[in-house]
Design a protein around this motif. Structure first.
Motif, mmCIF file in Angstrom:
data_model
loop_
_atom_site.group_PDB
_atom_site.id
_atom_site.type_symbol
_atom_site.label_atom_id
_atom_site.label_comp_id
_atom_site.label_asym_id
_atom_site.label_seq_id
_atom_site.Cartn_x
_atom_site.Cartn_y
_atom_site.Cartn_z
ATOM 1 N N ASN A 119 0.830 -1.200 0.000
ATOM 2 C CA ASN A 119 0.000 0.000 0.000
ATOM 3 C C ASN A 119 0.868 1.255 0.000
ATOM 4 O OD1 ASN A 119 0.921 0.234 2.595
ATOM 5 N ND2 ASN A 119 -0.948 -0.555 3.539
ATOM 6 N N ARG A 120 0.230 2.388 -0.150
ATOM 7 C CA ARG A 120 0.963 3.663 -0.244
ATOM 8 C C ARG A 120 1.738 3.976 1.021
ATOM 9 N NH1 ARG A 120 -3.651 7.490 -1.795
ATOM 10 N NH2 ARG A 120 -4.864 5.724 -2.440
ATOM 11 N N GLN A 121 1.137 3.659 2.155
ATOM 12 C CA GLN A 121 1.796 3.970 3.423
ATOM 13 C C GLN A 121 3.111 3.189 3.549
ATOM 14 O OE1 GLN A 121 -0.644 3.165 6.825
ATOM 15 N NE2 GLN A 121 0.754 4.149 8.258
ATOM 16 N N TYR A 122 3.094 1.927 3.176
ATOM 17 C CA TYR A 122 4.299 1.100 3.250
ATOM 18 C C TYR A 122 5.359 1.612 2.281
ATOM 19 C CZ TYR A 122 7.204 -3.063 3.546
ATOM 20 O OH TYR A 122 8.256 -3.921 3.736
ATOM 21 N N LYS A 123 4.949 2.025 1.074
ATOM 22 C CA LYS A 123 5.886 2.568 0.097
ATOM 23 C C LYS A 123 6.528 3.847 0.616
ATOM 24 C CE LYS A 123 3.875 0.763 -4.148
ATOM 25 N NZ LYS A 123 3.226 1.098 -5.420
ATOM 26 N N ARG A 124 5.749 4.714 1.246
ATOM 27 C CA ARG A 124 6.298 5.954 1.813
ATOM 28 C C ARG A 124 7.305 5.640 2.910
ATOM 29 N NH1 ARG A 124 0.736 8.283 2.895
ATOM 30 N NH2 ARG A 124 -0.038 8.506 0.772
ATOM 31 N N LEU A 125 6.977 4.673 3.737
ATOM 32 C CA LEU A 125 7.870 4.296 4.827
ATOM 33 C C LEU A 125 9.191 3.763 4.270
ATOM 34 C CD1 LEU A 125 8.331 3.834 7.870
ATOM 35 C CD2 LEU A 125 7.314 1.575 7.579
ATOM 36 N N MET A 126 9.123 2.918 3.232
ATOM 37 C CA MET A 126 10.342 2.393 2.625
ATOM 38 C C MET A 126 11.168 3.509 2.003
ATOM 39 S SD MET A 126 9.106 -1.217 0.933
ATOM 40 C CE MET A 126 10.610 -1.367 0.029
ATOM 41 N N LYS A 127 10.532 4.450 1.335
ATOM 42 C CA LYS A 127 11.241 5.566 0.710
ATOM 43 C C LYS A 127 11.928 6.418 1.772
ATOM 44 C CE LYS A 127 10.561 9.225 -2.647
ATOM 45 N NZ LYS A 127 9.596 9.946 -3.483
ATOM 46 N N LYS A 128 11.231 6.643 2.875
ATOM 47 C CA LYS A 128 11.791 7.429 3.973
ATOM 48 C C LYS A 128 13.019 6.733 4.572
ATOM 49 C CE LYS A 128 9.979 10.007 7.871
ATOM 50 N NZ LYS A 128 8.829 10.198 8.777
ATOM 51 N N GLN A 129 12.944 5.409 4.739
ATOM 52 C CA GLN A 129 14.071 4.663 5.288
ATOM 53 C C GLN A 129 15.264 4.698 4.338
ATOM 54 O OE1 GLN A 129 12.441 0.790 6.070
ATOM 55 N NE2 GLN A 129 11.693 1.354 8.112
ATOM 56 N N GLU A 130 15.012 4.618 3.038
ATOM 57 C CA GLU A 130 16.094 4.689 2.062
ATOM 58 C C GLU A 130 16.784 6.048 2.103
ATOM 59 O OE1 GLU A 130 14.624 3.660 -1.773
ATOM 60 O OE2 GLU A 130 14.083 1.626 -1.174
ATOM 61 N N GLU A 131 16.012 7.117 2.240
ATOM 62 C CA GLU A 131 16.596 8.462 2.326
ATOM 63 C C GLU A 131 17.431 8.604 3.589
ATOM 64 O OE1 GLU A 131 13.442 11.293 2.014
ATOM 65 O OE2 GLU A 131 12.997 10.751 -0.072
ATOM 66 N N GLN A 132 16.955 8.033 4.693
ATOM 67 C CA GLN A 132 17.709 8.101 5.940
ATOM 68 C C GLN A 132 19.028 7.336 5.828
ATOM 69 O OE1 GLN A 132 15.030 6.630 8.928
ATOM 70 N NE2 GLN A 132 14.045 8.616 9.247
ATOM 71 N N LYS A 133 18.984 6.203 5.148
ATOM 72 C CA LYS A 133 20.208 5.428 4.966
ATOM 73 C C LYS A 133 21.219 6.190 4.126
ATOM 74 C CE LYS A 133 18.304 0.765 5.318
ATOM 75 N NZ LYS A 133 18.044 -0.481 4.573
#
Length: 97
Positions: A2-16
């Motif tokens: 879902n969109r929420q999970y995709k946003r969370l993954m994108k946010k984690q990638e940016e933090q990394k």
């Protein structure tokens, strides 16, 4: 997904990407250790040797006899097999030794 999970993954990638990388030693890399002084080493070896369950004289004799008999039997088997194969190969090729 879902969109929420995709946003969370994108946010984690940016933090990394933005986070500083920790310094990691490769596995098996030597670490700096304190050297043991010779006197301490000898003392520790003595302590470890006192913990060893040493065999008695009859046990050593029995184990030695088992090894000796086993070596003789296996050696005799190899000798007999060598002679049998030698004669078989000689008969196969018509060579008599």
């Amino acid at each position: 997904m879902n969109r929420q999970y995709k946003r969370l993954m994108k946010k984690q990638e940016e933090q990394k990407k933005n986070a500083p990388r920790p310094v990691v030693k490769p596995p098996g890399a030597p670490t700096k250790k304190q050297r043991t002084k010779p006197r301490a080493f000898v003392r520790e070896v003595g302590e470890e040797l006192r913990k060893v369950a040493w065999p008695t004289r009859p046990e050593v004799v029995a184990y030695s006899l088992v090894v000796l008999v086993s070596v003789i039997i296996i050696g005799a088997m190899i000798y007999v097999m060598d002679r049998v194969f030698e004669s078989a190969v000689g008969a196969l090729f018509g060579v008599h030794l």
